[in-house]
Design a protein around this motif. Structure first.
Motif, PDB file in Angstrom:
ATOM      1  N   CYS A   9       0.845  -1.204   0.000  1.00  0.00           N
ATOM      2  CA  CYS A   9       0.000   0.000   0.000  1.00  0.00           C
ATOM      3  C   CYS A   9       0.874   1.246   0.000  1.00  0.00           C
ATOM      4  CB  CYS A   9      -0.909   0.015   1.221  1.00  0.00           C
ATOM      5  SG  CYS A   9      -1.885  -1.487   1.411  1.00  0.00           S
ATOM      6  N   GLY A  10       0.594   2.138  -0.917  1.00  0.00           N
ATOM      7  CA  GLY A  10       1.380   3.356  -1.028  1.00  0.00           C
ATOM      8  C   GLY A  10       1.101   4.357   0.072  1.00  0.00           C
ATOM      9  N   ALA A  11      -0.037   4.232   0.729  1.00  0.00           N
ATOM     10  CA  ALA A  11      -0.397   5.156   1.806  1.00  0.00           C
ATOM     11  C   ALA A  11      -1.065   4.389   2.929  1.00  0.00           C
ATOM     12  CB  ALA A  11      -1.337   6.249   1.288  1.00  0.00           C
ATOM     13  N   SER A  12      -1.023   4.954   4.111  1.00  0.00           N
ATOM     14  CA  SER A  12      -1.770   4.375   5.216  1.00  0.00           C
ATOM     15  C   SER A  12      -3.259   4.433   4.908  1.00  0.00           C
ATOM     16  CB  SER A  12      -1.494   5.137   6.513  1.00  0.00           C
ATOM     17  OG  SER A  12      -0.141   5.040   6.874  1.00  0.00           O
ATOM     18  N   SER A  13      -4.008   3.470   5.394  1.00  0.00           N
ATOM     19  CA  SER A  13      -5.442   3.457   5.110  1.00  0.00           C
ATOM     20  C   SER A  13      -6.124   4.721   5.628  1.00  0.00           C
ATOM     21  CB  SER A  13      -6.092   2.220   5.725  1.00  0.00           C
ATOM     22  OG  SER A  13      -5.873   2.180   7.130  1.00  0.00           O
TER      23      SER A  13
END
Length: 235
Positions: free
Chosen positions: A197-201
């Motif tokens: 995942c490129g970003a935190s949820s």
């Protein structure tokens, strides 16, 4: 009055009926002016005008509601176009501003898990747990996180306890080595899947990011195995 509280076609019809009733009353009073004072006549006229404004407002709210529903449908269509099926994901790009699509994407991943969800992410908060709460019953969650190094806004012991009371079981372990964010579901089983995942949820949708499914999830087994050896931590 009921017509000012309800929304939709029923409210609109009721307001129209009420307005018509007042209009008929005004016409009747005009024909019998000798029995009605001027102040009473002005009161009835003002009330009819007020109802006319209410009807216009109901129609405007109905139009806005229809526009919102249309926008949600477009978001769902975008999501469907980016996922092959409920259980067969391809690489997925979330564009800036698509917070709805981001939330649905993470929930769909979590709901595929049958036994466990591992999340490697140093920057988690209440939103992370809100998304994880949509998992299937009895699916264990392990968060590998440094919890933003204890900074304000991240998980607290009270939040973790509340989650465990409603959606058990949640465990937390340290994450001393991983910079990137990972999600692994059903670790060690035939149904295992892993996502980078490129970003935190909690941040997905603020800027452009991607969720990529790893074709060979076994390549991260050494990482996950090492993380699992660490003792549970207390927030």
């Amino acid at each position: 009055m009921l017509a000012t509280v309800l929304r939709g076609e029923l409210a609109e019809q009721q307001s129209i009926f009420i307005m018509r009733a007042f209009r008929e009353m005004r016409h009747y009073i005009k024909q019998n002016q000798q029995f009605v004072t001027q102040s009473e006549m002005r009161l009835v006229t003002a009330r009819v005008s007020e109802l006319s404004v209410q009807v216009a407002g109901v129609a405007d709210r109905q139009k806005k509601t229809e526009q919102n529903v249309e926008q949600i449908q477009k978001s769902i269509d975008i999501l469907n176009n980016n996922f092959v099926s409920d259980k067969d994901y391809k690489n997925f790009v979330i564009y800036k501003g698509q917070k709805f699509e981001a939330g649905v994407a993470y929930i769909d991943i979590y709901q595929q898990a049958t036994t466990g969800i591992y999340v490697v992410d140093d920057y988690v908060n209440v939103k992370t747990l809100q998304l994880l709460s949509q998992k299937k019953k009895d699916v264990e969650v392990i968060l590998f996180t440094e919890n933003g190094h204890g900074r304000k806004g991240f998980l607290t012991s009270a939040v973790v306890n509340d989650f465990n009371n409603e959606y058990p079981v949640l465990r937390i372990k340290p994450n001393p080595d991983c910079h990137d964010r990972l999600i692994v579901i059903d670790y060690g089983l035939e149904t295992e899947q892993a996502f980078h995942c490129g970003a935190s949820s909690k941040d997905a949708g603020k800027k452009l990011c991607a969720i990529n499914r790893l074709e060979d999830s076994s390549i991260i087994h050494p990482v996950i195995s090492k993380l699992l050896l660490a003792p549970d931590k207390v927030i």
